[in-house]
Scaffold this motif. Structure first.
Motif, mmCIF file in Angstrom:
data_model
loop_
_atom_site.group_PDB
_atom_site.id
_atom_site.type_symbol
_atom_site.label_atom_id
_atom_site.label_comp_id
_atom_site.label_asym_id
_atom_site.label_seq_id
_atom_site.Cartn_x
_atom_site.Cartn_y
_atom_site.Cartn_z
ATOM 1 N N TYR A 1 0.824 -1.219 0.000
ATOM 2 C CA TYR A 1 0.000 0.000 0.000
ATOM 3 C C TYR A 1 0.857 1.268 0.000
ATOM 4 N N GLY A 2 1.951 1.219 -0.720
ATOM 5 C CA GLY A 2 2.860 2.358 -0.767
ATOM 6 C C GLY A 2 2.215 3.612 -1.326
ATOM 7 N N ALA A 3 1.495 3.487 -2.456
ATOM 8 C CA ALA A 3 0.866 4.659 -3.073
ATOM 9 C C ALA A 3 -0.235 5.219 -2.184
ATOM 10 N N GLY A 4 -1.033 4.325 -1.597
ATOM 11 C CA GLY A 4 -2.118 4.781 -0.731
ATOM 12 C C GLY A 4 -1.606 5.473 0.513
ATOM 13 N N LEU A 5 -0.586 4.906 1.139
ATOM 14 C CA LEU A 5 -0.016 5.511 2.353
ATOM 15 C C LEU A 5 0.620 6.868 2.049
ATOM 16 N N THR A 6 1.301 6.961 0.915
ATOM 17 C CA THR A 6 1.913 8.235 0.539
ATOM 18 C C THR A 6 0.860 9.313 0.335
ATOM 19 N N SER A 7 -0.223 8.946 -0.352
ATOM 20 C CA SER A 7 -1.310 9.905 -0.583
ATOM 21 C C SER A 7 -1.925 10.365 0.732
ATOM 22 N N MET A 8 -2.145 9.449 1.659
ATOM 23 C CA MET A 8 -2.746 9.801 2.941
ATOM 24 C C MET A 8 -1.846 10.720 3.756
ATOM 25 N N LEU A 9 -0.537 10.506 3.676
ATOM 26 C CA LEU A 9 0.392 11.324 4.452
ATOM 27 C C LEU A 9 0.555 12.729 3.877
ATOM 28 N N LEU A 10 0.342 12.864 2.580
ATOM 29 C CA LEU A 10 0.550 14.159 1.929
ATOM 30 C C LEU A 10 -0.698 15.037 1.927
#
Length: 240
Positions: free
Chosen positions: A122-131
């Motif tokens: 879930y790298g893309a999803g986690l990055t989006s949530m953090l940004l």
């Protein structure tokens, strides 16, 4: 810089909703709870179908598909709008407008979990949530959904402070209740909708300088109806 994470949405009725998006930690814990629940169901299904040969294998594959793809959709379309894991964490899925999630949106946000998973874990999803301040993953962005905390709210809050003003004529009990009820919703309505409703009470509002908003005068009447007075209040001899 804004430090809060509130998301404000306005309904078609002009009511401003303050939604509190769930962050990475709360959503991750909810996901782990749901993962554990699905794993238990899958283990039980595997045991039941173990000795059923080819039919058992087919049933196990169908069950795996249902647990992986239909499990979140079915629960998010329920009355509570949340999977068991999200319910434990006090979360629910809604549209950006604050309205209940639609079937199309529920399908889109869950189908795009595949994109959120890339490149791994879930790298893309986690990055989006953090940004993002609203903690949206890619599926939420595509579906127009939001995962929020389900804090209980009161339809009628504290009446905002205002200079007590007497109405032009005595008010009936029903009129008094309507005025106080309107004032109690003042913090939940948009200023435009609040002024629109206040203008309905124009016949009982005290005189004011040109350009004065009806909202301020009706808030003053609400304070007067609740029995608040001060030395400068001019009650004009009216009584509720």
């Amino acid at each position: 810089m804004r430090l809060d994470t509130l998301h404000t949405a306005e309904t078609p009725e002009g009511i401003a909703l303050s939604l509190r998006p769930a962050g990475l930690m709360a959503r991750s814990l909810a996901y782990m709870i749901d993962l554990a629940i699905r794993l238990v169901f899958f283990i039980v299904l595997s045991i039941v179908t173990r000795f059923m040969g080819g039919v058992g294998t087919a049933l196990m594959l169908i069950g795996f598909f249902a647990l992986e793809w239909l499990y979140p959709v079915v629960f998010e379309l329920s009355r509570r709008g949340a999977t068991p894991g999200k319910r434990v964490m006090g979360l629910r899925v809604v549209m950006d407008s604050g309205l209940p999630v639609t079937p199309a949106a529920a399908l889109i946000r869950n189908l795009l979990r595949t994109a959120d998973f890339l490149p791994a874990f879930y790298g893309a999803g986690l990055t989006s949530m953090l940004l993002r301040r609203d903690s949206k993953r890619l599926g939420d962005l595509a579906a127009g959904t939001l995962v929020v905390f389900t804090d209980s709210v009161s339809l009628h809050g504290e009446v905002p402070a205002a200079e007590p003003l007497a109405p032009l004529r005595p008010l009936s009990m029903r009129e008094q209740a309507a005025v106080v009820s309107w004032a109690g919703r003042a913090r939940r309505l948009t200023p435009e909708r609040l002024e629109e409703l206040a203008l309905i009470a124009q016949p009982v509002l005290p005189a004011a300088p040109p350009g004065a908003k009806a909202t301020a005068r009706l808030l003053g009447v609400a304070q007067w109806v609740m029995g608040r007075r001060n030395a400068n209040a001019n009650d004009r001899g009216a009584r509720p």
